[in-house]
Design a protein around this motif. Structure first.
Motif, PDB file in Angstrom:
ATOM      1  N   ALA A 228       0.804  -1.228   0.000  1.00 24.62           N
ATOM      2  CA  ALA A 228       0.000   0.000   0.000  1.00 24.62           C
ATOM      3  C   ALA A 228       0.831   1.269   0.000  1.00 24.62           C
ATOM      4  N   MET A 229       1.961   1.281   0.707  1.00 24.62           N
ATOM      5  CA  MET A 229       2.724   2.525   0.833  1.00 24.62           C
ATOM      6  C   MET A 229       3.180   3.080  -0.515  1.00 24.62           C
ATOM      7  N   PRO A 230       3.883   2.309  -1.355  1.00 20.23           N
ATOM      8  CA  PRO A 230       4.289   2.877  -2.655  1.00 20.23           C
ATOM      9  C   PRO A 230       3.094   3.234  -3.531  1.00 20.23           C
ATOM     10  N   ARG A 231       2.022   2.458  -3.450  1.00 19.69           N
ATOM     11  CA  ARG A 231       0.843   2.759  -4.269  1.00 19.69           C
ATOM     12  C   ARG A 231       0.179   4.056  -3.808  1.00 19.69           C
ATOM     13  N   ALA A 232       0.109   4.242  -2.508  1.00 18.44           N
ATOM     14  CA  ALA A 232      -0.467   5.482  -1.981  1.00 18.44           C
ATOM     15  C   ALA A 232       0.391   6.675  -2.379  1.00 18.44           C
ATOM     16  N   LEU A 233       1.702   6.534  -2.216  1.00 24.14           N
ATOM     17  CA  LEU A 233       2.590   7.651  -2.526  1.00 24.14           C
ATOM     18  C   LEU A 233       2.545   8.004  -4.010  1.00 24.14           C
ATOM     19  N   SER A 234       2.344   7.004  -4.864  1.00 26.53           N
ATOM     20  CA  SER A 234       2.231   7.289  -6.296  1.00 26.53           C
ATOM     21  C   SER A 234       0.897   7.947  -6.636  1.00 26.53           C
ATOM     22  N   SER A 235      -0.076   7.851  -5.728  1.00 32.23           N
ATOM     23  CA  SER A 235      -1.385   8.476  -5.944  1.00 32.23           C
ATOM     24  C   SER A 235      -1.436   9.915  -5.424  1.00 32.23           C
ATOM     25  N   LEU A 236      -0.349  10.361  -4.802  1.00 31.11           N
ATOM     26  CA  LEU A 236      -0.318  11.677  -4.172  1.00 31.11           C
ATOM     27  C   LEU A 236       0.199  12.722  -5.166  1.00 31.11           C
ATOM     28  N   ILE A 242       0.772  13.181   3.030  1.00 35.99           N
ATOM     29  CA  ILE A 242       0.341  11.893   3.572  1.00 35.99           C
ATOM     30  C   ILE A 242       0.653  11.862   5.060  1.00 35.99           C
ATOM     31  N   VAL A 243      -0.301  11.376   5.852  1.00 37.18           N
ATOM     32  CA  VAL A 243      -0.137  11.246   7.299  1.00 37.18           C
ATOM     33  C   VAL A 243      -0.485   9.804   7.669  1.00 37.18           C
ATOM     34  N   VAL A 244       0.404   9.163   8.433  1.00 38.90           N
ATOM     35  CA  VAL A 244       0.190   7.765   8.823  1.00 38.90           C
ATOM     36  C   VAL A 244       0.332   7.631  10.335  1.00 38.90           C
ATOM     37  N   GLU A 245      -0.685   7.046  10.956  1.00 37.18           N
ATOM     38  CA  GLU A 245      -0.636   6.704  12.372  1.00 37.18           C
ATOM     39  C   GLU A 245      -0.467   5.192  12.511  1.00 37.18           C
ATOM     40  N   SER A 246       0.621   4.781  13.150  1.00 42.61           N
ATOM     41  CA  SER A 246       0.884   3.356  13.416  1.00 42.61           C
ATOM     42  C   SER A 246       0.803   3.124  14.920  1.00 42.61           C
ATOM     43  N   ARG A 253       7.907   0.743  11.165  1.00 45.61           N
ATOM     44  CA  ARG A 253       9.159   0.516  10.442  1.00 45.61           C
ATOM     45  C   ARG A 253       8.927   0.519   8.926  1.00 45.61           C
ATOM     46  N   LEU A 254       7.839  -0.115   8.496  1.00 45.33           N
ATOM     47  CA  LEU A 254       7.521  -0.151   7.062  1.00 45.33           C
ATOM     48  C   LEU A 254       7.242   1.247   6.522  1.00 45.33           C
ATOM     49  N   VAL A 255       6.487   2.038   7.299  1.00 45.73           N
ATOM     50  CA  VAL A 255       6.168   3.401   6.882  1.00 45.73           C
ATOM     51  C   VAL A 255       7.446   4.237   6.816  1.00 45.73           C
ATOM     52  N   LYS A 256       8.276   4.121   7.838  1.00 48.19           N
ATOM     53  CA  LYS A 256       9.548   4.862   7.887  1.00 48.19           C
ATOM     54  C   LYS A 256      10.401   4.542   6.662  1.00 48.19           C
ATOM     55  N   GLN A 257      10.498   3.260   6.309  1.00 47.67           N
ATOM     56  CA  GLN A 257      11.322   2.847   5.170  1.00 47.67           C
ATOM     57  C   GLN A 257      10.760   3.376   3.851  1.00 47.67           C
ATOM     58  N   ALA A 258       9.431   3.318   3.705  1.00 44.13           N
ATOM     59  CA  ALA A 258       8.802   3.796   2.466  1.00 44.13           C
ATOM     60  C   ALA A 258       9.024   5.297   2.289  1.00 44.13           C
ATOM     61  N   PHE A 259       8.898   6.054   3.378  1.00 46.93           N
ATOM     62  CA  PHE A 259       9.117   7.500   3.318  1.00 46.93           C
ATOM     63  C   PHE A 259      10.588   7.807   3.030  1.00 46.93           C
ATOM     64  N   ALA A 260      11.484   7.104   3.738  1.00 45.55           N
ATOM     65  CA  ALA A 260      12.920   7.391   3.606  1.00 45.55           C
ATOM     66  C   ALA A 260      13.399   7.142   2.180  1.00 45.55           C
ATOM     67  N   GLU A 261      12.880   6.101   1.551  1.00 43.59           N
ATOM     68  CA  GLU A 261      13.300   5.746   0.193  1.00 43.59           C
ATOM     69  C   GLU A 261      13.046   6.880  -0.787  1.00 43.59           C
ATOM     70  N   LEU A 262      11.884   7.553  -0.631  1.00 41.15           N
ATOM     71  CA  LEU A 262      11.522   8.624  -1.559  1.00 41.15           C
ATOM     72  C   LEU A 262      12.003  10.000  -1.095  1.00 41.15           C
ATOM     73  N   ALA A 263      12.558  10.079   0.096  1.00 38.36           N
ATOM     74  CA  ALA A 263      13.031  11.367   0.607  1.00 38.36           C
ATOM     75  C   ALA A 263      14.509  11.594   0.328  1.00 38.36           C
ATOM     76  N   LYS A 264      15.146  10.619  -0.337  1.00 41.85           N
ATOM     77  CA  LYS A 264      16.575  10.800  -0.618  1.00 41.85           C
ATOM     78  C   LYS A 264      16.806  11.044  -2.109  1.00 41.85           C
ATOM     79  N   SER A 265      17.891  11.721  -2.403  1.00 40.92           N
ATOM     80  CA  SER A 265      18.265  12.032  -3.792  1.00 40.92           C
ATOM     81  C   SER A 265      18.896  10.815  -4.460  1.00 40.92           C
ATOM     82  N   ARG A 266      18.670  10.696  -5.756  1.00 44.40           N
ATOM     83  CA  ARG A 266      19.331   9.644  -6.537  1.00 44.40           C
ATOM     84  C   ARG A 266      20.471  10.210  -7.401  1.00 44.40           C
ATOM     85  N   THR A 267      20.749  11.494  -7.248  1.00 41.32           N
ATOM     86  CA  THR A 267      21.894  12.087  -7.964  1.00 41.32           C
ATOM     87  C   THR A 267      23.194  11.506  -7.394  1.00 41.32           C
ATOM     88  N   PRO A 268      24.104  11.030  -8.248  1.00 45.29           N
ATOM     89  CA  PRO A 268      25.366  10.475  -7.737  1.00 45.29           C
ATOM     90  C   PRO A 268      26.125  11.488  -6.878  1.00 45.29           C
TER      91      PRO A 268
END
Length: 319
Positions: A228-236, A242-246, A253-268
């Protein structure tokens, strides 16, 4: 059962505050992915008169109750019976591709806990069901009676973080050979006997971790959330939030990882400028996970374990 309006939504003021920059003074669409009894949605629809709501829930009973609560908001609300990993197709069915806000309030709802026949609460003797959608899927009794000892140990360890999984499963297997499990009271008695007294004194109710593990397995909660996390984020939409209460560490942990993945740069590393389409897609709005304050926790016991994370979509990456 207490009237559904007596249930207090967790961190309500903070959630309204987080969505305010997106919903104030313009038309916007919010998906409440776990509408439950509609407490958060009711407050957000009231606070933002131009807001449109898509209310999702896998529990038909929750949709029925939230529909009554949200009726004063009229045609500003669309109700959809769906699991939240089905969000993109649910939105597509309403002619929507991107939305301005998404809210998840994870875990079991107050209504599900309060209704003894649903089997979620270890404090009441009830059928061992635990399905969030009682119209489909396996029950907690099915899990206890048919899973192999190895599968049961894995579930209790992975989903309940239960130290005494092996002892508990040994007792379960011995008992189910005499008679299949059907009710929660018998399981709770077994857990009192299987969990050492010293742990009972310091580790909370001996049934808490096992019931959590069974519920997660029955509803596939972590697998669903992982999808759900990547699908939700792609719908935003860009600029959306997005706000998530766990309420337990595995979800958070899953929410933290999903957010962290998209919050970092992919520029070398080492390049002087951000490559187009390679920058962060999310901006984190919370420092770590926020908790409820002492005053709210005293008023609302469910708030004691909440962990809130929020993020804003700031860009689309090159695909």
């Amino acid at each position: 059962m207490a009237d559904e309006h007596e249930h207090v939504p967790v961190l309500l003021d903070r959630i309204v505050e987080l969505f305010s920059p997106v919903f104030s003074d313009r038309e916007a669409v919010l998906v409440d992915a776990t509408v439950g009894l509609g407490g958060h949605s009711d407050a957000l629809l009231t606070a933002f008169p131009s807001l449109r709501l898509v209310a999702l829930d896998r529990d038909p009973n929750a949709l029925e109750l939230s529909a009554k609560r949200l009726a004063p908001h009229g045609d500003r609300v669309d109700f959809v019976h769906a699991v939240y990993d089905e969000m993109p197709s649910a939105l597509q069915g309403l002619g929507l591709s991107r939305v301005d806000g998404i809210l998840f309030d994870l875990g079991v709802s107050s209504m599900q806990l309060d209704r003894a026949e649903r089997g979620f609460a270890y404090s009441k003797d009830s059928p061992l069901d635990m399905r969030m959608d009682p119209t489909t899927g396996i029950t907690a009794a099915d899990v206890l009676n048919t899973y192999t000892p190895g599968e049961l140990i894995r579930i209790l360890r992975d989903y309940g973080e239960e130290r005494f999984a092996q002892r508990i499963v040994k007792a379960v297997v011995a008992e189910r050979e005499k008679e299949p499990f059907t009710r929660s009271g018998r399981l709770v008695e077994l857990l009192y006997d299987a969990v050492p007294a010293a742990s009972r004194r310091t580790g909370g109710h001996p049934a808490k971790r096992t019931f959590q593990a069974l519920r997660i397995e029955v509803n596939g909660e972590l697998e669903v959330l992982r999808r759900a996390m990547p699908r939700a984020l792609s719908s935003l939409a860009v600029g959306g939030r997005i706000v998530v209460e766990s309420y337990q560490s595995l979800e958070d942990r899953l929410v933290k990882q999903a957010f962290a993945e998209l919050a970092k740069s992919r520029t070398p590393e080492g390049l002087p400028v951000e490559l187009p389409g390679h920058g962060p897609e999310l901006k984190l709005l919370t420092r770590g996970a926020e908790k409820a304050g002492e005053a709210e926790t005293e008023q609302n016991t469910r708030a004691a374990s909440v962990r809130l994370r929020a993020a804003e979509r700031i860009g689309d990456r090159a695909r």
